[in-house]
Design a protein around this motif. Structure first.
Motif, PDB file in Angstrom:
ATOM      1  N   THR A   1       0.951  -1.049   0.218  1.00  0.00           N
ATOM      2  CA  THR A   1       0.007  -0.083  -0.064  1.00  0.00           C
ATOM      3  C   THR A   1       0.827   1.286  -0.029  1.00  0.00           C
ATOM      4  O   THR A   1       1.903   1.221   0.685  1.00  0.00           O
ATOM      5  N   ALA A   2       0.550   2.145  -0.725  1.00  0.00           N
ATOM      6  CA  ALA A   2       1.219   3.605  -0.806  1.00  0.00           C
ATOM      7  C   ALA A   2       2.632   3.473  -1.020  1.00  0.00           C
ATOM      8  O   ALA A   2       3.534   4.358  -0.663  1.00  0.00           O
ATOM      9  N   GLY A   3       3.088   2.455  -1.897  1.00  0.00           N
ATOM     10  CA  GLY A   3       4.260   2.238  -2.344  1.00  0.00           C
ATOM     11  C   GLY A   3       5.170   1.752  -1.326  1.00  0.00           C
ATOM     12  O   GLY A   3       6.343   1.521  -1.477  1.00  0.00           O
ATOM     13  N   LEU A   4       4.554   1.227  -0.247  1.00  0.00           N
ATOM     14  CA  LEU A   4       5.300   0.165   0.679  1.00  0.00           C
ATOM     15  C   LEU A   4       4.836  -1.108   0.695  1.00  0.00           C
ATOM     16  O   LEU A   4       3.780  -1.404   0.487  1.00  0.00           O
ATOM     17  N   THR A   5       5.938  -1.974   1.065  1.00  0.00           N
ATOM     18  CA  THR A   5       5.484  -3.373   1.143  1.00  0.00           C
ATOM     19  C   THR A   5       5.967  -4.306   2.365  1.00  0.00           C
ATOM     20  O   THR A   5       7.286  -3.822   2.793  1.00  0.00           O
TER      21      THR A   5
END
Length: 404
Positions: free
Chosen positions: A391-395
């Motif tokens: 999500t939001a470019g985070l993993t």
């Protein structure tokens, strides 16, 4: 009877027959009595013949509208052929021929239009032209009498037009029934008013739109409330005033496309239409750190400069919680750049792997800062899985999770 008497009888018979034949030939003659060949439309038109024998004749007439046969009115050795109004009221040439057993008699009559005008037929096109002076519209004028005949050739027609502070008058003359005038555009955009006058009768008013020419290149800018990639706020793109090479604002409704290229080379687009020469378009912020290159186009005509927009990461971290049986996964709370909960609708993706193979990919949207995933026993039997949440470019990844 003596031989001399026989010869005299034969000669007498021949002489009598010859005189009879000559008399019969003389009787089969027709003479045109009408000398007038030019008439005004609407006049009574007739042809009169005198004859000395057979009156069983017809008059063949033809003009540009068709042909017909006319029976004569007979009065004392006079044949009178009255041309019907349907033919005589139409200007032009009438060709006629007397149909008889004697030598052919034929001629022409000329029907001229009335000298007084009744109406002006006008045709204008195209209704819009391009500014610059090279494009033009054309007005065609057909002045007619009350029988709908075009006025005689060389009739003067005045064509008038007005644009901004200019009023122009041009005299033209009819030829083959009509007159025409081409009117060129001006460098400024606007509206040309056009009318015509003939023999003190004026036509109705027409108008032609002078449209701006092809747009020239322009600039763009972006407006946004902040530069965070929260996936919620809106970035607004605006163009400068778009003009043609003559400094005219382009027409309202001109379509402008904004092409956006991200740092990975992916492209998307948004668009707007011009109002008062300027176009505006909107697009949501990305939901992860990003850099956009934006360029606008008016397809096939003009384009803008390229601007670059940087978006900061709005969410720096997020929490993931598993239930005791590992079948309920809670993501959140998801907090934005001021530690406020993210707006509803942020995309969260859960990927499940087993034995290094992707089993399924589930997507949810945040609600009140959270997303909840449920793994049913029917679809996901008991076993060991690897989880990957994005999500939001985070993993975040979790390995060797055994559910019950």
């Amino acid at each position: 009877m003596t031989t001399k008497s026989i010869y005299i009888s034969i000669l007498a018979f021949i002489l009598i027959y010859a005189l009879s034949f000559q008399n019969k030939t003389l009787k089969a003659t027709y003479t045109l009595n009408t000398n007038k060949t030019v008439f005004i439309a609407g006049e009574k038109v007739s042809l009169e013949f005198s004859f000395s024998t057979d009156s069983d004749v017809q008059l063949y007439c033809s003009n540009s509208y068709g042909s017909l046969l006319i029976e004569p009115e007979i009065d004392d050795n006079i044949l009178n052929f009255l041309i019907p109004d349907s033919v005589s009221k139409k200007s032009g040439v009438i060709n006629w021929q007397l149909l008889s057993n004697s030598e052919a008699i034929k001629g022409q009559l000329t029907i001229r239009p009335k000298p007084t005008i009744n109406s002006i037929e006008s045709y204008l096109g195209p209704p819009s032209i391009e500014a610059g002076g090279t494009d033009y519209t054309m007005l065609i004028v057909i002045p007619t009498d009350d029988l709908d005949n075009p006025m005689a050739d060389s009739t003067k027609v005045q064509i008038k037009h007005q644009f901004l502070d200019n009023e122009i008058f041009n005299d033209v003359f009819t030829d083959h029934g009509f007159a025409y005038k081409t009117i060129n555009s001006y460098k400024q955009s606007g509206r040309i008013l056009i009318s015509s006058e003939c023999l003190d009768l004026n036509s109705k008013e027409y108008d032609v739109n002078v449209m701006p020419a092809i747009p020239t290149d322009f600039t763009i800018k972006a407006e946004r409330v902040h530069n965070y990639a929260d996936g919620n706020q809106i970035t607004i793109f605006k163009t400068s005033e778009i003009k043609d090479r003559y400094d005219n604002l382009v027409s309202d409704g001109t379509f402008v496309i904004f092409y956006i290229t991200d740092q990975n080379g992916n492209k998307t687009q948004t668009f707007g239409t011009t109002i008062n020469g300027m176009a505006t378009a909107k697009i949501l912020h990305p939901d992860h750190e990003e850099q956009w290159s934006v360029k606008a186009y008016i397809e096939g005509m003009a384009n803008s400069d390229t601007i670059t927009l940087d978006y900061k990461q709005a969410i720096s971290n997020f929490e993931v919680a598993f239930s005791e049986d590992k079948r309920h996964i809670t993501v959140g709370p998801l907090q934005s750049f001021m530690k406020q909960r993210v707006p509803d609708g942020l995309s969260i993706t859960l990927k499940l792997y087993q034995n290094n193979s992707l089993v399924n990919e589930i997507m949810k949207q945040s609600s009140n800062g959270f997303a909840l995933f449920h793994l049913s026993t029917d679809e996901y039997p008991q076993g060991t899985y690897d989880f990957e949440i994005e999500t939001a470019g985070l993993t975040k990844s979790f390995t060797n999770i055994t559910n019950e």
